[in-house]
Design an enzyme around this catalytic site. Sequence first.
Site, PDB file in Angstrom:
ATOM      1  CG  HIS A  26       3.012   2.200  -9.620  1.00 40.06           C
ATOM      2  ND1 HIS A  26       3.859   3.035  -8.928  1.00 40.06           N
ATOM      3  CD2 HIS A  26       3.779   1.595 -10.558  1.00 40.06           C
ATOM      4  CE1 HIS A  26       5.084   2.925  -9.423  1.00 40.06           C
ATOM      5  NE2 HIS A  26       5.054   2.034 -10.416  1.00 40.06           N
ATOM      6  CG  HIS A  28       4.814  -0.018 -15.341  1.00 40.06           C
ATOM      7  ND1 HIS A  28       5.205   1.186 -15.904  1.00 40.06           N
ATOM      8  CD2 HIS A  28       5.097   0.088 -14.015  1.00 40.06           C
ATOM      9  CE1 HIS A  28       5.710   1.975 -14.973  1.00 40.06           C
ATOM     10  NE2 HIS A  28       5.652   1.336 -13.808  1.00 40.06           N
ATOM     11  CG  HIS A 218       7.663   5.605 -11.888  1.00 38.39           C
ATOM     12  ND1 HIS A 218       6.535   6.015 -12.534  1.00 38.39           N
ATOM     13  CD2 HIS A 218       7.583   4.245 -11.806  1.00 38.39           C
ATOM     14  CE1 HIS A 218       5.801   4.955 -12.848  1.00 38.39           C
ATOM     15  NE2 HIS A 218       6.413   3.878 -12.424  1.00 38.39           N
ATOM     16  CD  GLU A 221      11.513   1.608  -7.954  1.00 34.49           C
ATOM     17  OE1 GLU A 221      11.325   0.387  -8.016  1.00 34.49           O
ATOM     18  OE2 GLU A 221      11.496   2.354  -8.959  1.00 34.49           O
ATOM     19  CG  ASP A 299       6.157  -1.552 -10.167  1.00 36.65           C
ATOM     20  OD1 ASP A 299       5.946  -0.929 -11.219  1.00 36.65           O
ATOM     21  OD2 ASP A 299       7.232  -1.479  -9.540  1.00 36.65           O
ATOM     22  CG  ASP A 300       6.645  -3.673 -13.731  1.00 35.67           C
ATOM     23  OD1 ASP A 300       6.255  -3.335 -14.864  1.00 35.67           O
ATOM     24  OD2 ASP A 300       7.230  -2.901 -12.947  1.00 35.67           O
TER      25      ASP A 300
END
Length: 364
Positions: A26, A28, A218, A221, A299-300
């Site tokens: 996961h 991006h 996704h 969340e 994630d980011d």
Amino acid sequence: MVLTQSLKHGSILHDFLCALPKCEHHIHIEGTLDPELLFTLAERNSVQLPLDDPAFESSTALKARYSVFENLDDFLHYYFIGFSVLLTEADFEALTYAYLERAHAQNVHHLEVFFDPQVHMERGISYSTVMSGLSAAKARAAAELPDLSVMFIPCLVRHLPIPSALNMLAEVVAAGHFEDGTVAGFGMSSTEKNMHPTMFTSVYDSAREAGVRNLTAHFGEEGPAEYVSSAITHLGVGRIDHGRRAAEDPALLDHLAKNSIMLTLCPISNVALRGIAEIEQLPIREFLERGVRFSLNSDDPAYFGGHVLDCYCAVQDAFNLSVGEWETIAKGAIDGSWCSSERKQQLSLKVDEAVRRQRMMIPM
């Protein structure tokens, strides 16, 4: 969150976590665009950043703004501004290789990387430009970063119209990239609020009809456990990205465990976006006890301040897990990956060796 912060009771295993072979599912790639690279590319490509937002006065100001996101939509506002500096194949190659290099340094051995071709196509950047840059970075990594396997996953984004998603999917299919392994599967990201999974059945039906086997999305969340259940039932996904709120439904947990459906949890991201107040609120122990497979992911990281190793150490500090529990997490992440059985066996042996070395030093 960084490793230089004071450590809590779990810190005795931080060295072990550094050595533990990792899979990340996961991440991006656009979320690895740190402020320094963003400003460099903006200057190189003559991209005018917003003049009315003081966050864009400098890379330091922008990084400070990233530390106070109010919610997912606040983050996405800055996230999509970042896309504007990515224009050429070379930009995407530089962005991607920088992350692969960093992940490799943190003992990540297998990466499954999300990217958002739909957004780039909507702003006039062709799918082939994006994919060529990502593929060039992967080829360079194969030559320069030993024992790192990399896969790419295009995602539809929920805030754009369904026809846009179908057009993007059709272009990936037409390129033959699902068949030849250029991309490994298909996913879905962006804001989850008021975006029920059934809104996207036509896209996922089209993906399956095109022969795409690896599907993820996704959910869980921001949205409730019911969104997770519906994504499995109506979209046919075999993996859920995030999924922390699945813990609200015991029957769903049983289904996830029975069917080996992996959750790709993002601990630091969940705190940064205020889904939870602290890592301790994640249902890590409940997932372990119920046999729910999950991986830990960044994630980011350019926006949330924590890379994959930071996520591992933050979870250890919060839950004081044993070596055996980390072995379960690492092996579950391998089993839930989309790489070949042979590659999974190689990765599993590496985990065995790391666990063996740790137990020789500190019997547990």
